[in-house]
Each structure stands twice: as structure tokens, then as C-alpha cells.
Design a protein around this motif. Structure first.
Motif, PDB file in Angstrom:
ATOM      1  N   ASP A   1     -13.256   5.593 -14.803  1.00  0.00           N
ATOM      2  CA  ASP A   1     -11.907   6.067 -15.141  1.00  0.00           C
ATOM      3  C   ASP A   1     -11.191   6.714 -13.961  1.00  0.00           C
ATOM      4  OD1 ASP A   1     -12.321   5.203 -17.649  1.00  0.00           O
ATOM      5  OD2 ASP A   1     -12.535   7.173 -18.585  1.00  0.00           O
ATOM      6  N   TYR A   2     -11.760   6.548 -12.746  1.00  0.00           N
ATOM      7  CA  TYR A   2     -11.200   7.300 -11.619  1.00  0.00           C
ATOM      8  C   TYR A   2      -9.718   7.002 -11.402  1.00  0.00           C
ATOM      9  CZ  TYR A   2     -10.868   3.349  -8.445  1.00  0.00           C
ATOM     10  OH  TYR A   2     -10.486   2.173  -7.860  1.00  0.00           O
ATOM     11  N   ARG A   3      -9.297   5.764 -11.697  1.00  0.00           N
ATOM     12  CA  ARG A   3      -7.888   5.408 -11.460  1.00  0.00           C
ATOM     13  C   ARG A   3      -6.955   6.170 -12.389  1.00  0.00           C
ATOM     14  NH1 ARG A   3      -5.839  -0.289  -9.343  1.00  0.00           N
ATOM     15  NH2 ARG A   3      -7.741  -1.094  -8.415  1.00  0.00           N
ATOM     16  N   ARG A   4      -7.465   6.451 -13.602  1.00  0.00           N
ATOM     17  CA  ARG A   4      -6.642   7.219 -14.544  1.00  0.00           C
ATOM     18  C   ARG A   4      -6.666   8.704 -14.200  1.00  0.00           C
ATOM     19  NH1 ARG A   4      -8.320   3.753 -18.723  1.00  0.00           N
ATOM     20  NH2 ARG A   4     -10.013   5.098 -19.393  1.00  0.00           N
ATOM     21  N   THR A   5      -7.807   9.145 -13.607  1.00  0.00           N
ATOM     22  CA  THR A   5      -7.997  10.572 -13.340  1.00  0.00           C
ATOM     23  C   THR A   5      -7.254  11.018 -12.080  1.00  0.00           C
ATOM     24  OG1 THR A   5     -10.207  10.276 -14.229  1.00  0.00           O
ATOM     25  CG2 THR A   5      -9.777  12.342 -13.088  1.00  0.00           C
ATOM     26  N   ILE A   6      -7.415  10.214 -11.030  1.00  0.00           N
ATOM     27  CA  ILE A   6      -6.888  10.622  -9.726  1.00  0.00           C
ATOM     28  C   ILE A   6      -5.576   9.908  -9.463  1.00  0.00           C
ATOM     29  CG2 ILE A   6      -7.344  10.566  -7.237  1.00  0.00           C
ATOM     30  CD1 ILE A   6     -10.367  10.546  -8.001  1.00  0.00           C
ATOM     31  N   SER A   7      -4.515  10.661  -9.184  1.00  0.00           N
ATOM     32  CA  SER A   7      -3.279   9.987  -8.795  1.00  0.00           C
ATOM     33  C   SER A   7      -3.021  10.245  -7.326  1.00  0.00           C
ATOM     34  CB  SER A   7      -2.079  10.431  -9.619  1.00  0.00           C
ATOM     35  OG  SER A   7      -2.413  11.465 -10.478  1.00  0.00           O
ATOM     36  N   GLU A   8      -2.457   9.239  -6.682  1.00  0.00           N
ATOM     37  CA  GLU A   8      -2.220   9.339  -5.247  1.00  0.00           C
ATOM     38  C   GLU A   8      -0.754   9.163  -4.940  1.00  0.00           C
ATOM     39  OE1 GLU A   8      -6.056   8.150  -2.975  1.00  0.00           O
ATOM     40  OE2 GLU A   8      -5.047   6.387  -3.733  1.00  0.00           O
ATOM     41  N   TYR A   9      -0.322   9.803  -3.876  1.00  0.00           N
ATOM     42  CA  TYR A   9       1.063   9.634  -3.463  1.00  0.00           C
ATOM     43  C   TYR A   9       1.143   9.586  -1.943  1.00  0.00           C
ATOM     44  CZ  TYR A   9       0.673  14.718  -2.979  1.00  0.00           C
ATOM     45  OH  TYR A   9       0.263  15.983  -2.638  1.00  0.00           O
TER      46      TYR A   9
ATOM     47  N   THR B   1      -0.559   8.197   7.443  1.00  0.00           N
ATOM     48  CA  THR B   1      -0.999   6.924   6.878  1.00  0.00           C
ATOM     49  C   THR B   1      -2.073   7.124   5.820  1.00  0.00           C
ATOM     50  OG1 THR B   1      -2.479   6.640   8.765  1.00  0.00           O
ATOM     51  CG2 THR B   1      -0.404   5.434   8.818  1.00  0.00           C
ATOM     52  N   ALA B   2      -2.467   8.370   5.545  1.00  0.00           N
ATOM     53  CA  ALA B   2      -3.419   8.609   4.456  1.00  0.00           C
ATOM     54  C   ALA B   2      -2.654   9.147   3.262  1.00  0.00           C
ATOM     55  CB  ALA B   2      -4.483   9.601   4.883  1.00  0.00           C
ATOM     56  N   LYS B   3      -3.001   8.637   2.092  1.00  0.00           N
ATOM     57  CA  LYS B   3      -2.352   9.146   0.890  1.00  0.00           C
ATOM     58  C   LYS B   3      -3.002  10.456   0.475  1.00  0.00           C
ATOM     59  CE  LYS B   3      -0.734   4.867  -1.099  1.00  0.00           C
ATOM     60  NZ  LYS B   3      -0.790   4.004  -2.279  1.00  0.00           N
ATOM     61  N   HIS B   4      -2.247  11.265  -0.233  1.00  0.00           N
ATOM     62  CA  HIS B   4      -2.813  12.492  -0.788  1.00  0.00           C
ATOM     63  C   HIS B   4      -3.190  12.233  -2.246  1.00  0.00           C
ATOM     64  CE1 HIS B   4      -1.025  15.508   2.283  1.00  0.00           C
ATOM     65  NE2 HIS B   4      -1.430  14.389   2.855  1.00  0.00           N
ATOM     66  N   ALA B   5      -4.173  13.007  -2.736  1.00  0.00           N
ATOM     67  CA  ALA B   5      -4.655  12.769  -4.097  1.00  0.00           C
ATOM     68  C   ALA B   5      -4.573  14.049  -4.921  1.00  0.00           C
ATOM     69  CB  ALA B   5      -6.097  12.286  -4.041  1.00  0.00           C
ATOM     70  N   VAL B   6      -4.254  13.900  -6.186  1.00  0.00           N
ATOM     71  CA  VAL B   6      -4.208  15.046  -7.102  1.00  0.00           C
ATOM     72  C   VAL B   6      -4.832  14.662  -8.441  1.00  0.00           C
ATOM     73  CG1 VAL B   6      -2.198  16.219  -6.122  1.00  0.00           C
ATOM     74  CG2 VAL B   6      -1.849  14.378  -7.776  1.00  0.00           C
TER      75      VAL B   6
ATOM     76  N   VAL C   1       0.817  -1.209   0.000  1.00  0.00           N
ATOM     77  CA  VAL C   1       0.000   0.000   0.000  1.00  0.00           C
ATOM     78  C   VAL C   1       0.852   1.260   0.000  1.00  0.00           C
ATOM     79  CG1 VAL C   1      -1.796   1.282   1.236  1.00  0.00           C
ATOM     80  CG2 VAL C   1      -1.823  -1.203   1.253  1.00  0.00           C
ATOM     81  N   TYR C   2       1.904   1.263   0.836  1.00  0.00           N
ATOM     82  CA  TYR C   2       2.627   2.518   1.045  1.00  0.00           C
ATOM     83  C   TYR C   2       4.034   2.533   0.447  1.00  0.00           C
ATOM     84  CZ  TYR C   2      -1.015   3.310   4.470  1.00  0.00           C
ATOM     85  OH  TYR C   2      -2.223   3.473   5.084  1.00  0.00           O
ATOM     86  N   GLY C   3       4.490   1.393  -0.093  1.00  0.00           N
ATOM     87  CA  GLY C   3       5.851   1.349  -0.617  1.00  0.00           C
ATOM     88  C   GLY C   3       6.858   1.546   0.496  1.00  0.00           C
ATOM     89  N   LYS C   4       7.921   2.309   0.189  1.00  0.00           N
ATOM     90  CA  LYS C   4       9.013   2.509   1.157  1.00  0.00           C
ATOM     91  C   LYS C   4       8.528   3.179   2.438  1.00  0.00           C
ATOM     92  CE  LYS C   4      12.804   2.996  -2.098  1.00  0.00           C
ATOM     93  NZ  LYS C   4      13.445   4.040  -2.897  1.00  0.00           N
ATOM     94  N   ALA C   5       7.483   4.007   2.301  1.00  0.00           N
ATOM     95  CA  ALA C   5       6.981   4.748   3.470  1.00  0.00           C
ATOM     96  C   ALA C   5       6.500   3.808   4.575  1.00  0.00           C
ATOM     97  CB  ALA C   5       5.842   5.679   3.042  1.00  0.00           C
ATOM     98  N   ALA C   6       6.272   2.539   4.243  1.00  0.00           N
ATOM     99  CA  ALA C   6       5.756   1.579   5.229  1.00  0.00           C
ATOM    100  C   ALA C   6       6.796   1.240   6.291  1.00  0.00           C
ATOM    101  CB  ALA C   6       5.307   0.308   4.522  1.00  0.00           C
ATOM    102  N   ARG C   7       8.066   1.435   5.962  1.00  0.00           N
ATOM    103  CA  ARG C   7       9.124   0.912   6.831  1.00  0.00           C
ATOM    104  C   ARG C   7       9.084   1.432   8.248  1.00  0.00           C
ATOM    105  NH1 ARG C   7      13.768   0.732   2.372  1.00  0.00           N
ATOM    106  NH2 ARG C   7      12.627  -0.749   1.105  1.00  0.00           N
TER     107      ARG C   7
END
Lengths: 268, 429
Positions: free
Chosen positions: B240-248, B254-259, A110-116
Motif C-alpha cells: 500500500d506504499y503508493r497510497r500511504t506515501i505522497s510525493e511532490y 531533481t529529487a521529489k519530497h515525500a510526506v 516524472v516531474y511534470g511542469k518542473a521538468a521544463r
């Protein structure tokens, strides 16, 4: 009770949906009545501030990190009475299902390297980490049970969990048995006290209040068998085969913390 | 002026779930501002796999106690999309009604229990001065009407029962629906009486334009159904949400951000208000006028104002839905349709109270979940909240630490963060 002897109560949430606290808020004026006999010392979800020590601490959710564990141990030290609020805290809920997989591996996915560096431990019910003085069951908690326990605490009485299966409450509420519809229900194994809310709405029991004492799992495949259902109910069970493994899988949605023995799940 | 300031709020109160607020100012300049999710990952996407679709929708509502109907509906819609199930008008109407109950309940909780204490300068709703006891009582009655809607359409609000893939396992009687109508009519009056509290409130003055993202439907102000729509990018198919929204991933959270297209965007009540204003009921638009909210609004502090307008809309719309459900040709329709699982993937999107929510499941031929992907509103809003903090702090940088910290708490709380779900996206590609 004299005014000066008001009990100081607190609510704490650990990893969960926080639905048990929200269900308590649904008590509305009954809640205001109950709270009028107490002072609120901490309730993060609805209040700013935290003033230990507490006479009573209601704890909701699962313990999933070292930080959770430290916080719970601190609450236990500061509280005379600790109540496990809801199934997550009392016996374990969906959260514990992740113990069956390699959590580290899943986190890396889920988190890649950030999981460590992530602080993640085995997921455990509150009652597996500290001693609890009372347990309130249900996903979310049964509100009549919450009121009963609250009153028991205010008057220094014990509370005894019911030990009949949900089937009893179906009969008491004139609810059509879902076996009649050919659906599989965990009511015969599950501790009542919910007023059979799911089955009254035609749903099946998923066992959120945990097993009754001495639940006879081994007998269930026979009860669930197509022939048996057909014979006793005139219904035909559909879907997947109902062997003991399948029944254990169904029970495990809520009864999945193996270190808590069934007899530990009864009266607190 | 050239003072260093450090604002740290651990476990922000009066929000759903655990989050920490940090802002660091060095030599009078903003160095860093963050809201970090401090919730242990619950890994729903991982353990939903291996369960059959009935168990998946049952478990999905347990992701969040506030948005239980939203998660249940998103899971149901994803399953029905996968299995090619087409539901009747009665089922659609009942689900929409349940949805409105949840939105009212969630907004009222946020407005009166979580935000109002800030407006009156008290630690909680239980500490309001005695002259406001009636406010609390009215707010509770409003919430009770919302719960009645949920009780009629889903057994209860937390957690819904009888809402299934293919429809409902029960069928509310016309008589029950008529009784519900009475409760909702009372709630319309209660809300009218509560609006003036917000009329007197002065919202912090701050503007920042961003992309507003929500569902949009030609049929109604979208909650339960619609296409994905961005004020900057136009309409997009939900699938198409997976193509539209990218997360990092973001360190410390522990929550990802979305753009979208590399830029943050806002979801939730204000985004819906901005995108679908024309479809609000007349009463809802009057409420917006009364509290000084007009579309498009670029002030995130006014998200609660948009929630208040939506509450008025949902009450009106509930009355309309109840009337439709009582009509004979709708009453006659079955509350459920047959379901035949197939090996397939399906995506379901709904407008949860806090914004667009995606559930995405792959099932095998027996209807067992083999892959799950969930994108929650609060995770999508985190990047927007951070951008707001970056823009807002320089405006108030002269304020003492305590005041500044309190302003940031109010901004964060305005977003109505709901982080207890702590479910995140698994990127398998």
C-alpha cells in the motif's frame, strides 16, 4: 621519486552510483600505500577542499548535463593526466540507455511542469567528451587494474588493456562454464581483466568491461543456438530466443554509446 | 543581530552524490533553508522497462554503490512477489547475512570516513593526526569484515553477484562460513575499541519530534523483511506504499519530497532505532547507553549514534546467522528454487542503510519489465531535513555565517544523504 615530486591527484564523480570510488576505498592499506606517494588535491566524497591544478584526475560517471560538461572541461584543463575510472566513464554504462528514449518526455512524466527548466543533455561517457589518457574498465572498476594503472602513472609508463575474452579467465580459474547450466553468458565477447568474478560465483557475464577488439557478434547466435550448445556442452539453453537482436540487447547494457567505435575502446 | 546572512554550500563534500545547501537570513529572521539535489536524473525507472527480470536485478544494484545489496534485494523481492516465488530458509538467511554486511560497511564508511573528520576538525580521514592512525586502521578492519560478509554471500559488495531471483547461483561451504565467523568476531572487538571516540563527542543539542518510519518484523530487528510501520500511523502493508506515501516536486531539485498524511517523516537508522529498539542485541543497547543514546531519540544530529548501535547489532546478528547457516538442516537446503515468470506486479521493500527502500515492478508473461517505480530513502528524508533546518536555524541564528554553515553541513551529513541514485518516482496515475 623524490618526495618533492609527489604527484597531485584528484577524484571527481559525475552521474553514477559512485561504486568505483567506493571500490577504490576497499583497497584499504594498499590505497594508503599508493596515496603515500601522492598528495590529494580533491576528493569530494571523502574530503573537504579542492586545489587545482592536478597531475592526475580520476573521473567516474557519465556526463548528463551542461553543468557536468563544463565541470569536466574545467578538470581536463587543470589536469595533466585524466583517467576514465570505470565503465560509465570509459565506455558507457546503464546511464546511456536513456538516450534511446525521449528524455524530455520521460522527464515530464516524472516531474511534470518542473521538468521544463531542467539541465539535461544526452548521457555520455567521460571519454566521449574529453581526451582520456588512461581508461580503467569494469562495473565497478577492476582493482588489480586500478593498481596497475596507478603504478603506471607514478612511473610514467603506458598501460595496455588486456585483449582476451573473459572465457580465458574462466579457464585460468577452473570455473565451470555457465553454458553447462544452459545459461547465456557474454564472456566470449567481453574483455577480460575482472578475474571472471561473476562466473566464478555461478552468475553470467553481462559484459561490463566492454567488447574485446574485433568481437565477432555475428557468430554469437550460432554459438548460442540450442543445437550448438547441446552438441558442444550437453546443455540446453532455456528462455528467450537468441537471435542477433537479443544479443545486441544484452551487450547494450554496457556497450551502448554508439559514437565510440570499438577500436576506440582499446588501449588509451 | 539584524544582519543578513547567506549560506551557500555548493556540492556538499563527504556525502554520496551532489547536493547544494542554501540558507538565507534577512533582518535576523530565517527566510529560507534548503538542501537541493543537484544530480542529473538517471531515469532508471524508464530504462529498466524492456529488460528481463534477471537484467533488472543486475541493473538495480547499479543504482547505488553503497546500497548495492539493498537495491538488489528490493528488486529480487519485488520480482519474487510478482511471480509468487517462495524461497527456502537458507536463502532468507543468506540474504539477511549479506544485508548485515552492507549495513555495517555503509555505517562504518559514514561514521569514520564522512562524519569523524567533523569531530576532529580535519578535512578528511587521511588528515587525522598521527595518534589516530590506529583508529583509521581499526575502522578499515571493521569495514573489511563487512566486505568479507558480502564476499561470502554475494561475491563482493559492489556490485553483488550470484544473488538472483529465486536464490543464489552458488552455495557457500560450511568451512567458508566458519572462517567468516572468525573475521566477524575480530570486528566485534574492533568496534568495542572505537566506541569511546563517540562517548567523548558532544552532540549538538536539538530536538524535533516527527513520525519515524521503518519496516517492522516480529522475527527480528527489520532490515530484509517486515511490514511498513510508522510511529505515528501504526502498521501498513508494504504493497500500500503508493497510497500511504505522497510525493511532490520541489523547484530546483531533481529529487521529489515525500510526506505521509501531509507531514514529513524520517527514515533510516534513527527511525529504526526508535521503532525497533526492543529487538536490538544486548551489546547494541550497551553501545547506545555508552554514547548517551536512548529510545525514542528526537535529535537528528544523533543519527550517526544510532548507526553505531546498529553496527554493533549487525555484527552480533551476523554471528547468529552464520551459526544458523552451518546447522545441518539449513546446510542441506537448496540455495535456489525454480522461477516461472507470470504477468503480474510485485512490490519489494527493504531497510537500506539509509532507510526504507521500495522497488515496484510490473512484468509481462515472459518476465520482461513493463513498468518500474522506485522510492529511495534520501528522497523520503528531504522534507524531514528541511523541517529540521527550519527549527534548528533560529536556535543558532546569532552565530557567524561560517559557524552556522558548518552546523548545517553537520546536520545534513548526519542524515547520511545518498543522492547519487537520483532515481525518482513516476506517477502514472
Amino acid at each position: 621519486m623524490r618526495r618533492s615530486e609527489k604527484k597531485r591527484i584528484a577524484f571527481f564523480d559525475f552521474a553514477c552510483c559512485e561504486g568505483c570510488q567506493l571500490a577504490v576505498l576497499e583497497l584499504e592499506e594498499t590505497l594508503l600505500d599508493l596515496l603515500s606517494h601522492t598528495d590529494i588535491a580533491a576528493w569530494r566524497e571523502v574530503m573537504t577542499g579542492d586545489e587545482p591544478p592536478y597531475d592526475v584526475a580520476f573521473c567516474e560517471g557519465s556526463i548528463c548535463t551542461r553543468a557536468d560538461e563544463e565541470r569536466l572541461l574545467r578538470v581536463r584543463r587543470d589536469a595533466k593526466i585524466l583517467v576514465a575510472l570505470g565503465t560509465c566513464a570509459a565506455i558507457g554504462c546503464h546511464n546511456n540507455l536513456r538516450n534511446r528514449i525521449d528524455t524530455r518526455e520521460a522527464l515530464e512524466k516524472v516531474y511534470g511542469k518542473a521538468a521544463r527548466g531542467m539541465d539535461v543533455t544526452e548521457a555520455r561517457p567521460v571519454s566521449a567528451v574529453v581526451d582520456t589518457d588512461y581508461r580503467i574498465l569494469g562495473c565497478p572498476v577492476s582493482l588489480p587494474e586500478f593498481i596497475a594503472v596507478f603504478k603506471a602513472i607514478l612511473t610514467d609508463q603506458p598501460y595496455r588493456l588486456p585483449n582476451e575474452p573473459v572465457c580465458v579467465e574462466c579457464k585460468l580459474t577452473d570455473t565451470l562454464c555457465v553454458y553447462e547450466k544452459g545459461r547465456v553468458c557474454l564472456g566470449p565477447l567481453t574483455r577480460c581483466g575482472c578475474g571472471a568474478i561473476c562466473t566464478r560465483f555461478g552468475d553470467v557475464c553481462h559484459g561490463c568491461r566492454g567488447l574485446v577488439d574485433e568481437a565477432n557478434l555475428a557468430a554469437m547466435p550460432r554459438v548460442f543456438s540450442r543445437e550448438h550448445l547441446h552438441a558442444i556442452m550437453g546443455a540446453v539453453a532455456s528462455g528467450q530466443p537468441l537471435d542477433e537482436e537479443r544479443i545486441r540487447q544484452m551487450i547494450a547494457l554496457y556497450n551502448n554509446y554508439p559514437e565510440l567505435k570499438i577500436e576506440d575502446r582499446g588501449d588509451a | 543581530m539584524h544582519k543578513n546572512k547567506r549560506i551557500e554550500v555548493k556540492h556538499l563534500t563527504r556525502v554520496e552524490g551532489h547536493g547544494n545547501l542554501t540558507a538565507i537570513i534577512r533582518d535576523g529572521r530565517l527566510k529560507e533553508a534548503r538542501f537541493d539535489i543537484d544530480e542529473a536524473p538517471r531515469l532508471f525507472e524508464v530504462f529498466l522497462c524492456g529488460h528481463d527480470y534477471n537484467q533488472v536485478v543486475h541493473m538495480a544494484s547499479r543504482i547505488c554503490g553503497i546500497c548495492a545489496v539493498s537495491h538488489r534485494c528490493a528488486a529480487i523481492k519485488a520480482s519474487e512477489a510478482a511471480f509468487g516465488v517462495l524461497v527456502s530458509e537458507r536463502i532468507r538467511l543468506l540474504r539477511r547475512l549479506a544485508f548485515h554486511g552492507e549495513v555495517i560497511s555503509s555505517h562504518v564508511l559514514h561514521l569514520f570516513f564522512l562524519v569523524a573528520p567533523d569531530m576532529f576538525g580535519v578535512p578528511s580521514v587521511f588528515h587525522l593526526p598521527p595518534e589516530h592512525k590506529d583508529t583509521v586502521r581499526k575502522a578499515m578492519r571493521l569495514k573489511r569484515a563487512a566486505l568479507e560478509i558480502c564476499r561470502t554471500t554475494a561475491g563482493r559488495h559492489i556490485h553483488p553477484v550470484g544473488m538472483e531471483v529465486g536464490g543464489f547461483s552458488f552455495n557457500p561451504l560450511p568451512r567458508t562460513l566458519a572462517e567468516l565467523r572468525g573475521a566477524v568476531e575480530g570486528a566485534v572487538e574492533d568496534l568495542q575499541a572505537l566506541v569511546p571516540i563517540f562517548r567523548r563527542h558532544s552532540w549538538p543539542d536539538f530536538q524535533r519530534k516527527t513520525a519515524y518510519v521503518s519496516l517492522k518484523s516480529p522475527k527480528s530487528y527489520a532490515f530484509y523483511e517486515g511490514e511498513l510501520y510508522s510511529s505515528r500511523h501504526g502498521s501498513m502493508p508494504v504493497e500500500d506504499y503508493r497510497r500511504t506515501i505522497s510525493e511532490y516536486t520541489v523547484p530546483g531539485s531533481t529529487a521529489k519530497h515525500a510526506v505521509i498524511d501531509g507531514a514529513s517523516y524520517m527514515v533510516g537508522a534513527l527511525a529504526r532505532f526508535n521503532n525497533n529498539y526492543e529487538q536490538l542485541s544486548n551489546a547494541a543497547r550497551r553501545v547506545a547507553d555508552e554514547i548517551g543514546l536512548s529510545a525514542p531519540c528526537t535529535n537528528p544530529f544523533m543519527i550517526p549514534a544510532a548507526q553505531l548501535a546498529e553496527t554493533a547489532h549487525c555484527l552480533d546478528e551476523s554471528l547468529h546467522l552464520i551459526d544458523r547457516l552451518i546447522e545441518p538442516e539449513i546446510s542441506r537446503q537448496d540455495p535456489s528454487v525454480p522461477v516461472h515468470p507470470v504477468k503480474a506486479n510485485g512490490v519489494g521493500a527493504v531497510e537500506a542503510p539509509r532507510g526504507t527502500l521500495f522497488h515496484d515492478y510490473t512484468f509481462d508473461e515472459r518476465g520482461t519489465c513493463t513498468e518500474a517505480n522506485l522510492v529511495i530513502p534520501t528522497a523520503q528524508n528531504l522534507a524531514s531535513l528541511h523541517a529540521d533546518m527550519q527549527a534548528f536555524i533560529p536556535q543558532v541564528i546569532e552565530e557567524p555565517e561560517e559557524v552556522l554553515g558548518h552546523r548545517l553541513e553537520i546536520l545534513t551529513r548526519a542524515y547520511d544523504p545518498c543522492i547519487s541514485c537520483s532515481t525518482h518516482v513516476i506517477r502514472l496515475d
